[in-house]
Scaffold this motif. Structure first.
Motif, PDB file in Angstrom:
ATOM      1  N   LEU A  82     -23.477  -2.047  -8.325  1.00 22.08           N
ATOM      2  CA  LEU A  82     -22.035  -1.808  -8.258  1.00 22.08           C
ATOM      3  C   LEU A  82     -21.637  -0.676  -9.200  1.00 22.08           C
ATOM      4  N   PHE A  83     -20.505  -0.039  -8.887  1.00 22.32           N
ATOM      5  CA  PHE A  83     -19.924   0.946  -9.791  1.00 22.32           C
ATOM      6  C   PHE A  83     -19.063   0.207 -10.807  1.00 22.32           C
ATOM      7  N   LEU A 132     -13.986  16.466 -15.800  1.00 25.07           N
ATOM      8  CA  LEU A 132     -14.154  16.428 -14.342  1.00 25.07           C
ATOM      9  C   LEU A 132     -13.501  15.198 -13.731  1.00 25.07           C
ATOM     10  N   GLU A 133     -13.608  14.068 -14.394  1.00 23.15           N
ATOM     11  CA  GLU A 133     -12.998  12.853 -13.856  1.00 23.15           C
ATOM     12  C   GLU A 133     -12.826  11.841 -14.970  1.00 23.15           C
ATOM     13  N   LYS A 134     -11.707  11.113 -14.913  1.00 24.75           N
ATOM     14  CA  LYS A 134     -11.418  10.089 -15.913  1.00 24.75           C
ATOM     15  C   LYS A 134     -10.777   8.915 -15.172  1.00 24.75           C
ATOM     16  N   LYS A 135     -11.583   7.878 -14.954  1.00 25.04           N
ATOM     17  CA  LYS A 135     -11.119   6.763 -14.142  1.00 25.04           C
ATOM     18  C   LYS A 135     -12.045   5.572 -14.367  1.00 25.04           C
ATOM     19  N   ALA A 136     -11.543   4.375 -14.076  1.00 26.64           N
ATOM     20  CA  ALA A 136     -12.363   3.172 -14.195  1.00 26.64           C
ATOM     21  C   ALA A 136     -13.301   3.031 -12.995  1.00 26.64           C
ATOM     22  N   ASN A 137     -14.379   2.284 -13.182  1.00 30.89           N
ATOM     23  CA  ASN A 137     -15.340   1.964 -12.116  1.00 30.89           C
ATOM     24  C   ASN A 137     -15.941   3.214 -11.469  1.00 30.89           C
ATOM     25  N   ILE A 138     -16.472   4.096 -12.295  1.00 29.34           N
ATOM     26  CA  ILE A 138     -17.109   5.313 -11.766  1.00 29.34           C
ATOM     27  C   ILE A 138     -18.567   5.432 -12.221  1.00 29.34           C
ATOM     28  N   LEU A 139     -19.096   4.419 -12.927  1.00 24.51           N
ATOM     29  CA  LEU A 139     -20.446   4.506 -13.494  1.00 24.51           C
ATOM     30  C   LEU A 139     -21.418   3.607 -12.731  1.00 24.51           C
ATOM     31  N   TYR A 140     -22.642   4.120 -12.556  1.00 22.64           N
ATOM     32  CA  TYR A 140     -23.643   3.410 -11.738  1.00 22.64           C
ATOM     33  C   TYR A 140     -25.020   3.653 -12.323  1.00 22.64           C
ATOM     34  N   LEU A 141     -25.801   2.575 -12.493  1.00 21.45           N
ATOM     35  CA  LEU A 141     -27.180   2.679 -12.973  1.00 21.45           C
ATOM     36  C   LEU A 141     -28.031   1.646 -12.256  1.00 21.45           C
ATOM     37  N   ALA A 199     -22.239   8.985 -11.488  1.00 22.17           N
ATOM     38  CA  ALA A 199     -20.882   8.890 -12.021  1.00 22.17           C
ATOM     39  C   ALA A 199     -19.938   9.605 -11.073  1.00 22.17           C
ATOM     40  N   GLY A 200     -18.883   8.912 -10.674  1.00 23.83           N
ATOM     41  CA  GLY A 200     -17.901   9.499  -9.767  1.00 23.83           C
ATOM     42  C   GLY A 200     -17.161   8.418  -9.009  1.00 23.83           C
ATOM     43  N   ALA A 201     -15.922   8.711  -8.617  1.00 29.54           N
ATOM     44  CA  ALA A 201     -15.100   7.720  -7.924  1.00 29.54           C
ATOM     45  C   ALA A 201     -15.560   7.486  -6.492  1.00 29.54           C
ATOM     46  N   ASP A 202     -16.152   8.504  -5.855  1.00 30.09           N
ATOM     47  CA  ASP A 202     -16.615   8.382  -4.477  1.00 30.09           C
ATOM     48  C   ASP A 202     -18.108   8.051  -4.475  1.00 30.09           C
ATOM     49  N   PRO A 203     -18.509   6.844  -4.095  1.00 27.87           N
ATOM     50  CA  PRO A 203     -19.936   6.478  -4.120  1.00 27.87           C
ATOM     51  C   PRO A 203     -20.797   7.364  -3.228  1.00 27.87           C
ATOM     52  N   ARG A 204     -20.201   7.899  -2.152  1.00 33.79           N
ATOM     53  CA  ARG A 204     -20.982   8.743  -1.239  1.00 33.79           C
ATOM     54  C   ARG A 204     -21.185  10.154  -1.795  1.00 33.79           C
ATOM     55  N   LYS A 205     -20.243  10.618  -2.615  1.00 35.70           N
ATOM     56  CA  LYS A 205     -20.353  11.951  -3.198  1.00 35.70           C
ATOM     57  C   LYS A 205     -20.020  11.883  -4.685  1.00 35.70           C
ATOM     58  N   PRO A 206     -20.895  11.329  -5.497  1.00 39.87           N
ATOM     59  CA  PRO A 206     -20.613  11.252  -6.941  1.00 39.87           C
ATOM     60  C   PRO A 206     -20.605  12.647  -7.568  1.00 39.87           C
ATOM     61  N   ILE A 207     -19.869  12.788  -8.633  1.00 37.53           N
ATOM     62  CA  ILE A 207     -19.812  14.079  -9.332  1.00 37.53           C
ATOM     63  C   ILE A 207     -21.163  14.385  -9.980  1.00 37.53           C
ATOM     64  N   ILE A 208     -21.747  13.391 -10.592  1.00 33.90           N
ATOM     65  CA  ILE A 208     -23.052  13.528 -11.252  1.00 33.90           C
ATOM     66  C   ILE A 208     -24.010  12.523 -10.649  1.00 33.90           C
ATOM     67  N   ALA A 209     -25.232  12.982 -10.303  1.00 29.30           N
ATOM     68  CA  ALA A 209     -26.261  12.084  -9.769  1.00 29.30           C
ATOM     69  C   ALA A 209     -27.611  12.481 -10.347  1.00 29.30           C
ATOM     70  N   VAL A 210     -28.222  11.574 -11.094  1.00 32.99           N
ATOM     71  CA  VAL A 210     -29.562  11.782 -11.650  1.00 32.99           C
ATOM     72  C   VAL A 210     -30.539  10.944 -10.827  1.00 32.99           C
ATOM     73  N   GLU A 212     -35.615  13.346 -13.393  1.00 33.71           N
ATOM     74  CA  GLU A 212     -36.183  14.695 -13.405  1.00 33.71           C
ATOM     75  C   GLU A 212     -35.206  15.750 -12.915  1.00 33.71           C
ATOM     76  N   ASN A 213     -34.266  15.352 -12.064  1.00 30.21           N
ATOM     77  CA  ASN A 213     -33.307  16.302 -11.490  1.00 30.21           C
ATOM     78  C   ASN A 213     -31.901  15.720 -11.571  1.00 30.21           C
ATOM     79  N   VAL A 214     -30.913  16.603 -11.616  1.00 29.45           N
ATOM     80  CA  VAL A 214     -29.515  16.194 -11.662  1.00 29.45           C
ATOM     81  C   VAL A 214     -28.724  17.023 -10.665  1.00 29.45           C
ATOM     82  N   ASP A 215     -27.798  16.374  -9.997  1.00 28.77           N
ATOM     83  CA  ASP A 215     -26.953  17.041  -9.012  1.00 28.77           C
ATOM     84  C   ASP A 215     -25.502  16.916  -9.467  1.00 28.77           C
ATOM     85  N   CYS A 216     -24.807  18.046  -9.558  1.00 27.61           N
ATOM     86  CA  CYS A 216     -23.399  18.059  -9.942  1.00 27.61           C
ATOM     87  C   CYS A 216     -22.585  18.719  -8.838  1.00 27.61           C
TER      88      CYS A 216
END
Length: 528
Positions: A400-401, A419-428, A441-452, A457-461
């Motif tokens: 869950l986020f 970039l974003e400041k909101k509750a329920n945007i973190l995922y591990l 990290a990001g409000a949209d689970p399908r298109k998060p702002i940050i994805a490791v 090894e790689n990060v997508d912003c």
């Protein structure tokens, strides 16, 4: 002008207080224009002319800036005493019956001459004085109006205006913003007990100016005000609190024939070793980690100013050393600023550094899980981008986020952008099957702002992929949070060791799961 001119212009500044009273009485009167009380016609003219003048928003002023038609009875004794002391010093030094910038700066802001000069210029401009000096009454009026600013947005506008271009006061350039940042940083660090210089300070300031100006050389004051209001207003409010305190207490030191007492503070940084010392270059040699660190001293200061206050909770400030008569003033200053200067986060502790502890999901989890406090995850890519994922609570593996109201994602380099400041945007998630793995990290689970990715090894912003070069995780909780985490890890190590060395009896072995695993693997059983 009758009595007003004979009194007010003789000292080039002091309008009579009864002149202000005349204006108020005349304003409330409903009689005709010929009705005068104590020479009211000498002060304001006819009742109709006063109404026209007030409707146009104008106000009669003395040459040195006092509002001679405004009733002025000061309620702030410290300001009145300060004005009188500065007037006497100016008169003794220059023979002027008023207050000049040179005396104001040298007596009230000796440590921050540029800030003092800009504050005097602001008061002089607001008073619309035609002389180079301010009269004592004008000075008191402007000080009280400045001290009376309660709205954060109005406060911010004052300081942005103070650092505007001299030839174009409606615009501010990169140099002005940099100078404003420098005074914010200097005041925050001046009494901290640590060196105020940071080898990465130009890079830190540059990230702010790049974010504000982009390809422009200068921008309107309103635009820059809105940017600071949304991103870094706490930094500027700190300077205002310092100025308010200084204007309110400077007379004490001056009465003792000293310069302004200033603020002899011990901020929370003094309570313990500065965790960012390794990123501060004192001699030019450095330790080789100065600019490689993702959290140098100036970056920590800037980040704490942009984050919600929960990440920089105040620590206990010790009282200053006894310094004679100034000790009482300094002690009260500590109490006033204990919370206000606490954005310099001395209590932050480094939980994980990939350069030291190794890169990988298991390394990250080992050093981060179990820390029951706010954390900052700093991600640095191979294309020189640095991001921060701020979590207000403990990290846990889940599909869950999660995350409270203080959750946010910030770009630190090359530009400082929230970039974003909101509750329920973190995922591990690194182990739950059927769900995306990695840190997000990001409000949209399908298109998060940050994805490791799951291997770290790689990060997508925002759709732009890059190799992940290094990671740092900083704990922002109190000492107890770190101690609890370390105690849990010690227990886990002891428990693993105990499980590994336990001796089983023959009866225990008959029902032990490992026996069946060995049999499935073809190992002959000798217990029968």
């Amino acid at each position: 002008m009758g009595n007003t001119s004979s009194k007010g212009e003789s000292d080039a500044s002091e309008p009579p207080l009864d002149g202000g009273k005349l204006h108020k009485q005349h304003k409330s009167s409903h009689s005709d224009a010929s009705h005068n009380h104590n020479g009211g016609s000498d002060v304001g003219g006819s009742h109709n002319s006063l109404k026209v003048q007030q409707a146009q928003g104008s106000m009669t002023r003395s040459a040195s800036g006092a509002d001679v038609t405004e009733k002025y009875l000061t309620q702030l004794v410290p300001v009145e005493k300060l004005a009188e002391i500065l007037r006497e010093k100016t008169s003794a030094k220059l023979g002027i019956n008023g207050i000049v910038a040179e005396v104001f700066v040298s007596q009230v802001f000796p440590q921050y001459a540029d800030l003092g000069q800009r504050l005097f210029n602001l008061m002089h401009s607001n008073s619309k004085a035609t002389t180079k000096h301010l009269g004592a009454v004008a000075f008191r009026q402007q000080c009280e109006r400045f001290l009376g600013i309660m709205d954060d947005a109005k406060t911010l506008e004052c300081y942005i205006k103070m650092y505007a271009q001299e030839d174009n006061p409606d615009f501010i350039d990169k140099t002005g913003v940099t100078r404003l940042l420098h005074i914010c940083y200097t005041i925050a660090m001046q009494h901290s007990g640590n060196a105020v210089l940071c080898s990465a300070i130009n890079r830190t300031f540059g990230s702010v100016t790049k974010s504000i100006f982009l390809c422009h050389d200068s921008l309107s004051l309103g635009y820059v005000c809105r940017w600071f209001e949304q991103n870094l207003i706490r930094l500027v409010l700190l300077v205002h609190k310092y100025c308010v305190h200084t204007l309110s207490t400077a007379y004490r030191g001056l009465e003792l024939q000293n310069q302004s007492c200033g603020i002899e503070l011990q901020t929370p940084v003094l309570d313990q070793r500065n965790p960012f010392t390794d990123a501060t270059d004192h001699s030019g040699g450095g330790s080789g980690r100065d600019l490689d660190s993702l959290m140098p001293l100036s970056q920590a200061w800037l980040l704490a100013g942009g984050l919600p206050p929960l990440y920089s909770k105040p620590q206990t400030a010790a009282p200053p050393a006894n310094k004679g008569n100034n000790n009482l003033s300094a002690s009260s200053a500590v109490q006033i600023f204990k919370e206000k200067l606490s954005m310099m986060p001395s209590h932050w502790t480094l939980l994980y550094d990939s350069n030291e502890h190794g890169v990988g999901a298991n390394r990250f989890l080992h050093h981060v899980l179990g820390y029951r406090g706010p954390t900052l995850v700093l991600l640095h890519t191979k294309d020189e981008q640095t991001y921060c994922v701020a979590s207000p609570s403990e990290w846990k593996e889940t599909h869950l986020f999660v995350g409270g109201e203080g959750s946010c994602v910030i770009q630190l380099l090359p530009k400082f952008v929230i970039l974003e400041k909101k509750a329920n945007i973190l995922y591990l998630n690194t182990s739950i099957r059927g769900y995306p793995k990695g840190l997000r990290a990001g409000a949209d689970p399908r298109k998060p702002i940050i994805a490791v990715d799951e291997h770290f090894e790689n990060v997508d912003c925002k759709g732009l992929a890059a190799g992940l070069m290094s990671i740092e995780v900083w704990g922002c909780g109190d000492k107890t949070s770190r101690e609890v985490q370390l105690d849990i890890k010690k227990w886990q190590i002891k428990e693993a060791e105990r499980q590994r060395t336990v001796k089983l009896t023959a009866a225990d072995w008959m029902d032990h799961p490992d026996r069946y695993l060995l049999e499935l693997g073809g190992r002959q059983n000798y217990n029968n």
